[in-house]
Write a protein that holds these residues in place. Structure first.
Motif, mmCIF file in Angstrom:
data_model
loop_
_atom_site.group_PDB
_atom_site.id
_atom_site.type_symbol
_atom_site.label_atom_id
_atom_site.label_comp_id
_atom_site.label_asym_id
_atom_site.label_seq_id
_atom_site.Cartn_x
_atom_site.Cartn_y
_atom_site.Cartn_z
ATOM 1 N N UNK A 25 0.926 -0.952 -0.444
ATOM 2 C CA UNK A 25 0.257 0.074 -0.011
ATOM 3 C C UNK A 25 0.668 1.103 -0.225
ATOM 4 N N UNK A 26 1.186 1.439 0.193
ATOM 5 C CA UNK A 26 2.576 2.668 0.842
ATOM 6 C C UNK A 26 3.317 2.571 -0.605
ATOM 7 N N UNK A 27 3.930 1.983 -0.908
ATOM 8 C CA UNK A 27 4.766 2.135 -2.532
ATOM 9 C C UNK A 27 3.753 2.113 -3.561
ATOM 10 N N UNK A 28 2.252 1.442 -3.808
ATOM 11 C CA UNK A 28 1.382 1.321 -4.725
ATOM 12 C C UNK A 28 0.537 2.875 -5.057
ATOM 13 N N UNK A 29 0.517 2.986 -3.520
ATOM 14 C CA UNK A 29 -0.541 4.456 -3.090
ATOM 15 C C UNK A 29 0.263 5.620 -2.814
ATOM 16 N N UNK A 30 1.518 5.594 -2.244
ATOM 17 C CA UNK A 30 1.494 7.272 -2.328
ATOM 18 C C UNK A 30 1.574 7.202 -0.314
ATOM 19 N N UNK A 31 2.362 9.142 -0.714
ATOM 20 C CA UNK A 31 2.109 9.338 0.485
ATOM 21 C C UNK A 31 0.763 10.364 1.071
ATOM 22 N N UNK A 32 1.477 11.870 1.477
ATOM 23 C CA UNK A 32 0.608 12.855 1.645
ATOM 24 C C UNK A 32 0.777 12.924 0.432
#
Length: 291
Positions: A204-211
């Motif tokens: 999720x962190x890698x595929x959708x990104x952060x803020x």
């Protein structure tokens, strides 16, 4: 999408995610026979794999997906079927009014404080190398590179096997920046989780990104999650996918959190600790981001 004027890796990744989410695999075979970049095809293959498609048995796609030259692409390391560790990945939903996706990380509403016992913490030596730290942080790198996040990735060797029940005590004794101040005022929460849980967080962190980042989408998000898992598990560089999966399964995975000043406590917080087979190596990855 196939025109030279708009070609680009980021567009190919986004387009592959859009196409795979909105069309049947049989209809997408045209991308593998018509004018489309190799990058788009590679991304499309793994976007479909993430959605449970047997690409090796799909007419029009199978020939390209199983060809030897595919292995020279960065995504060629990935298998063409999902493992149990990956399960069913959380993927975005696209609509005319925007995009939505799940966020499996962030502060818990009511975290359970860890049991901090009197168990002896073995002596510890930090063995973090820059290459290992970078590899461990692959899945969350976009949080720091394109947003406001920060990351802590460290590896420790233990003088004797560590009991799983002593992991909370050990985390507090490692001098981690992310846990500075954790204790009575900021209770530490630690829980053992299956490797699939760790993979879902990293994917999720890698595929959708952060803020302020959109991530790498499904195909490269899948690769980044495995690269982080491999480094956390202590896999040798160049290990094959099946070797990495076996090692990941043999590790004991923990998630942790604490309301310290390091964690932003907004919506993007990850704390992972992997205890290697033999319990003499503990790898820790923490990441946080804010808008």
């Amino acid at each position: 999408v196939s025109s030279a004027e708009v070609a680009g890796k980021e567009l190919d990744r986004y387009t592959a995610s859009l196409l795979a989410s909105g069309h049947k695999a049989a209809d997408l075979s045209a991308a593998f026979t018509g004018h489309a970049s190799e990058e788009l095809r590679a991304c499309l293959v793994h976007e479909l794999v993430l959605r449970g498609v047997d690409v090796a048995a799909t007419p029009g796609i199978a020939g390209w997906a199983t060809s030897p030259h595919r292995r020279h692409h960065p995504l060629g390391w990935l298998p063409l079927t999902l493992s149990d560790v990956e399960g069913r990945a959380d993927l975005p939903s696209y609509g005319t009014h925007g995009t939505s996706h799940s966020m499996p990380y962030g502060p818990s509403e009511s975290p359970e404080p860890a049991v901090i016992g009197d168990g002896r913490v073995p002596s510890v030596e930090e063995t973090t190398g820059q290459a290992t730290a970078t590899a461990m942080a692959t899945a969350v790198a976009n949080w720091a590179e394109g947003s406001n996040g920060h990351i802590e990735a460290r590896v420790f060797d233990l003088s004797e096997p560590l009991d799983v029940g002593s992991v909370p005590n050990t985390l507090l004794a490692l001098g981690l920046r992310c846990l500075d101040g954790a204790g009575d005022k900021a209770p530490l929460s630690v829980a053992v989780r299956p490797p699939a849980h760790a993979w879902q967080l990293l994917f999720a962190a890698a595929s959708t990104g952060g803020a302020y980042t959109s991530g790498s989408y499904g195909a490269y998000g899948r690769l980044a999650a495995w690269q982080s898992m491999a480094a956390l598990a202590g896999c040798p560089e160049g290990a094959a996918a099946d070797e990495v999966e076996a090692r990941v399964r043999d590790c004991t995975w923990h998630v942790f959190e604490a309301d310290t000043e390091w964690f932003e406590q907004v919506a993007w917080d990850i704390g992972l600790a992997a205890l290697a087979p033999g319990h003499r190596r503990l790898a820790v990855l923490a990441a946080t981001d804010t808008d």
